[in-house]
Design an enzyme around this catalytic site. Structure first.
Site, PDB file in Angstrom:
ATOM      1  N   GLY A  35       0.773  -1.241   0.000  1.00 38.30           N
ATOM      2  CA  GLY A  35       0.000   0.000   0.000  1.00 38.30           C
ATOM      3  C   GLY A  35       0.796   1.278   0.000  1.00 38.30           C
ATOM      4  O   GLY A  35       0.217   2.372  -0.092  1.00 38.30           O
ATOM      5  N   GLY A  90       3.895  -3.587  -3.726  1.00 36.82           N
ATOM      6  CA  GLY A  90       3.793  -3.759  -5.174  1.00 36.82           C
ATOM      7  C   GLY A  90       4.182  -2.469  -5.863  1.00 36.82           C
ATOM      8  O   GLY A  90       5.265  -2.330  -6.425  1.00 36.82           O
ATOM      9  N   ARG A 121      -5.399   3.023 -15.755  1.00 35.14           N
ATOM     10  CA  ARG A 121      -5.513   3.774 -14.495  1.00 35.14           C
ATOM     11  C   ARG A 121      -6.193   5.136 -14.643  1.00 35.14           C
ATOM     12  O   ARG A 121      -7.050   5.465 -13.823  1.00 35.14           O
ATOM     13  CB  ARG A 121      -4.140   3.909 -13.812  1.00 35.14           C
ATOM     14  CG  ARG A 121      -3.535   2.544 -13.422  1.00 35.14           C
ATOM     15  CD  ARG A 121      -2.266   2.688 -12.599  1.00 35.14           C
ATOM     16  NE  ARG A 121      -2.550   3.224 -11.296  1.00 35.14           N
ATOM     17  CZ  ARG A 121      -2.368   4.482 -10.952  1.00 35.14           C
ATOM     18  NH1 ARG A 121      -1.817   5.340 -11.787  1.00 35.14           N
ATOM     19  NH2 ARG A 121      -2.709   4.887  -9.757  1.00 35.14           N
ATOM     20  N   TYR A 154      -9.512   5.105 -12.412  1.00 34.69           N
ATOM     21  CA  TYR A 154      -9.437   5.826 -11.134  1.00 34.69           C
ATOM     22  C   TYR A 154      -9.295   7.334 -11.319  1.00 34.69           C
ATOM     23  O   TYR A 154      -9.067   8.044 -10.343  1.00 34.69           O
ATOM     24  CB  TYR A 154      -8.213   5.394 -10.318  1.00 34.69           C
ATOM     25  CG  TYR A 154      -7.913   3.938 -10.192  1.00 34.69           C
ATOM     26  CD1 TYR A 154      -8.847   3.042  -9.678  1.00 34.69           C
ATOM     27  CD2 TYR A 154      -6.653   3.455 -10.531  1.00 34.69           C
ATOM     28  CE1 TYR A 154      -8.533   1.705  -9.530  1.00 34.69           C
ATOM     29  CE2 TYR A 154      -6.329   2.119 -10.377  1.00 34.69           C
ATOM     30  CZ  TYR A 154      -7.281   1.250  -9.885  1.00 34.69           C
ATOM     31  OH  TYR A 154      -6.949  -0.061  -9.737  1.00 34.69           O
ATOM     32  N   CYS A 156     -12.571   3.162 -28.803  1.00 35.58           N
ATOM     33  CA  CYS A 156     -13.898   3.747 -29.008  1.00 35.58           C
ATOM     34  C   CYS A 156     -14.652   3.896 -27.691  1.00 35.58           C
ATOM     35  O   CYS A 156     -15.645   3.204 -27.446  1.00 35.58           O
ATOM     36  CB  CYS A 156     -14.692   2.896 -29.981  1.00 35.58           C
ATOM     37  SG  CYS A 156     -13.768   2.606 -31.485  1.00 35.58           S
ATOM     38  N   GLU A 157     -14.145   4.745 -26.823  1.00 33.71           N
ATOM     39  CA  GLU A 157     -14.771   5.051 -25.534  1.00 33.71           C
ATOM     40  C   GLU A 157     -14.328   6.474 -25.177  1.00 33.71           C
ATOM     41  O   GLU A 157     -13.143   6.783 -25.308  1.00 33.71           O
ATOM     42  CB  GLU A 157     -14.230   4.153 -24.406  1.00 33.71           C
ATOM     43  CG  GLU A 157     -14.406   2.678 -24.578  1.00 33.71           C
ATOM     44  CD  GLU A 157     -15.694   2.145 -23.963  1.00 33.71           C
ATOM     45  OE1 GLU A 157     -16.374   2.882 -23.226  1.00 33.71           O
ATOM     46  OE2 GLU A 157     -16.007   0.980 -24.250  1.00 33.71           O
TER      47      GLU A 157
END
Ligand SMILES: *Cc1c(COP(=O)(O)O)cnc(C)c1O
Length: 416
Positions: A239, A275, A312, A316, A345-346
Site C-alpha cells: 500500500g 507492489g 488507471r 481511477y 472507441c470510448e
C-alpha cells in the site's frame, strides 16, 4: 527516485535513449529500469533490516516473469492472488515457503494447487473460505498454514476503489469475527492458524493509517496472547504510495521508523507485500503521437496507446505525468493545453485531460511516467488491440521481456 532522466533534451532510461527504444521496438512500449526496481526493493530491505521481514512482492502490480525473477534473486518472496499468479511464481522459481496467497474468492482448484505447492500460508478472508480450505486440506491429508486477514476498519485516505480496510469493503474479517474463529481454532483440524494479515489499500501517502491499523492488530495480538493464543506471523500488507504528481509520500525509512517499534512489540515474524512502491516508478509507457485534432472546444493529442494499455486514468482518474521523449527547446514558450487520448472507441479512453504540456507534433514520442505498476498487468485486448511489448533496460542494454502480441495471439483460443 528513478532512472528516467533527461540528458540535454532527451529522455533516457538508465543509459539508453527512450527514443531509440521506441524506434527499435515500436510503440506502445513498456520500458522498465532494472536499477530502479532493485533500488526500491533494497530501500525497503535496508529500512527494515532491524527486523528482517520477508518482503513478498505483490505480483499483481507487474507480473512479468523477468521482474519476478529479478526480485526473487534479491531474496524477495511473492504475494499472489490467483492460481495464475501461483503458476507464475512457480515459473519464476520462487521457493514455495516465500509465497503468501490472498484473495476473497479462491476456488477449490486454486486452493488445492497452493496446498500442493506447499506455500507459506493463505491469507484467509472469510469464515466460509476458512472452512473450505480446512475441508480441502483434509482431503489432501495435509495441515495447511493460514493467516486471518483482518479488516481493521481504518480510513486509508486513498481513492475509494483502492481502499480495502474499511468495514464496508469486501476484504478481511472484523476483529470480533476473527476472535471467534480463533477461539474455535481446534475445530479446524487441518489448519494451523499461524498469523494475522492486514492490507488497508493502495497508494497511501501518509503513515498514519498504517500506524492506526497496526496498533489495532497489535492490541488484538496482545489480547490473544494473554488468552494463550500464540501466533507466529504478522503480515502488514503493501500500500505504500509513490509520486505520480505532487504527492510527498512517506519514504521507506520514515515508514519503518514509525512502525518498527509497534512491530517489535508483537514479537512476531513480519511479512510485507509491496507492489506499487517497487514497480510504479520503475516503468514508463512510451506512445507515439498519431494525430493532433482541433475541435471547436478542445485540442486532442491522439496517441497509439490507450486505456487497453494503461487503464488507471480511465478507471481511477489517476494522474500520470506525460513527457515528450525529446523535449522541444524553449519548451516554456510552447506550452499547450490538450487532452491526450488513445484510439479506443470510448470517451473514457484518455491518458490525461486538460493537460498543460510542451507542444508536440505528429510522429513524436511521449513517455507516460509512473506506469510500471498496474500498467501492463491491467492491460487488455479491448478493441482487438495487441498488447504492448515490454523491455527491461539494464545500464546500456535493453532486453525484450515480453514480445508484442500478434493478431494470431488475439484469436488463439477461439473456435469456429
Ligand atoms: C494489491 C495488494 C498488495 C500490493 O499493494 P500495493 O499498493 O501495490 O503495494 C499487497 N497485498 C495485497 C493483499 C494486495 O491485494
Amino acid at each position: 527516485m528513478h532512472d528516467f532522466k533527461y540528458k540535454k533534451n532527451k529522455l533516457y532510461c538508465e543509459n539508453i535513449k527512450v527514443e531509440d527504444l521506441a524506434k527499435k521496438f515500436s510503440t506502445p512500449l513498456y520500458v522498465y529500469s532494472y536499477h530502479t526496481l532493485i533500488d526500491h526493493y533494497l530501500k525497503l530491505e535496508s529500512a527494515f533490516s532491524e527486523i528482517n521481514p520477508l518482503i513478498c512482492y505483490s505480483v499483481k502490480a507487474n507480473s512479468n516473469l523477468s521482474i519476478l525473477k529479478a526480485l526473487i534473486a534479491q531474496g524477495a518472496g511473492l504475494d499472489i492472488v490467483s492460481g495464475g499468479e501461483l503458476f507464475r511464481a512457480q515459473k519464476a522459481a520462487c521457493p514455495a515457503q516465500r509465497i503468501v496467497y490472498a484473495s476473497v474468492g479462491k476456488t477449490d482448484q486454486e486452493i488445492s494447487a497452493a496446498i500442493g505447492r506447499g506455500i507459506l500460508f493463505f491469507n484467509v478472508e472469510s469464515l466460509a473460505e476458512l472452512k473450505n480450505i480446512n475441508r480441502i486440506a483434509q482431503g489432501l491429508n495435509k495441515i495447511t498454514r493460514v493467516a486471518i486477514r483482518i479488516n481493521p476498519d481504518v480510513e486509508a485516505k486513498t481513492h475509494k476503489y483502492i481502499s480495502t480496510g474499511k468495514i464496508t469493503n469486501k476484504f478481511g474479517i472484523d476483529l470480533d469475527g476473527a476472535y471467534k474463529i480463533l477461539l474455535l481454532r481446534a475445530k479446524f483440524k487441518n489448519l494451523n492458524i499461524c498469523g494475522l494479515h492486514i492490507h488497508i489499500g493502495s497508494q497511501i501517502t501518509r503513515s498514519a493509517p498504517f500506524v492506526q491499523a497496526i496498533k489495532k492488530v497489535s492490541n488484538f495480538i496482545q489480547r490473544l496472547k494473554s488468552q494463550g493464543i500464540a501466533l507466529e506471523y504478522l503480515n502488514i500488507g503493501g500500500g505504500l504510495g509513490i509520486i505520480y504528481d505532487q504527492e510527498a509520500p512517506q519514504t521507506a525509512q520514515i515508514y519503518a521508523n514509525e512502525i518498527i517499534p509497534l512491530l517489535k512489540k508483537t514479537g512476531l515474524k513480519i511479512i510485507m507485500e509491496p507492489g506499487r512502491f517497487i514497480m510504479g516508478n520503475a516503468g514508463i509507457l512510451v506512445v507515439k503521437v498519431l494525430y493532433i485534432k482541433h475541435t471547436p472546444k478542445k485540442k486532442f493529442i491522439i496517441v497509439d496507446g490507450g486505456m487497453n494499455d494503461l487503464i488507471r486514468p480511465a478507471l481511477y482518474g489517476a494522474y500520470h505525468q506525460i513527457l515528450p521523449v525529446r523535449y522541444p527547446l524553449n519548451a516554456k514558450r510552447y506550452m499547450q493545453k490538450a487532452d491526450i487520448v488513445g484510439p479506443i472507441c470510448e470517451s473514457g479512453d484518455f491518458l490525461a485531460k486538460e493537460r498543460l504540456m510542451a507542444k508536440v507534433k505528429e510522429g513524436d514520442y511521449l513517455a507516460v511516467m509512473g506506469a510500471g505498476a498496474y500498467g501492463f498487468s491491467m492491460s487488455s485486448n479491448y478493441n482487438s488491440r495487441l498488447r504492448a511489448a515490454e523491455v527491461m533496460v539494464v545500464k546500456d542494454k535493453a532486453v525484450v521481456i515480453r514480445k508484442r502480441e500478434t493478431c494470431e495471439d488475439l484469436i488463439r483460443n477461439e473456435i469456429i
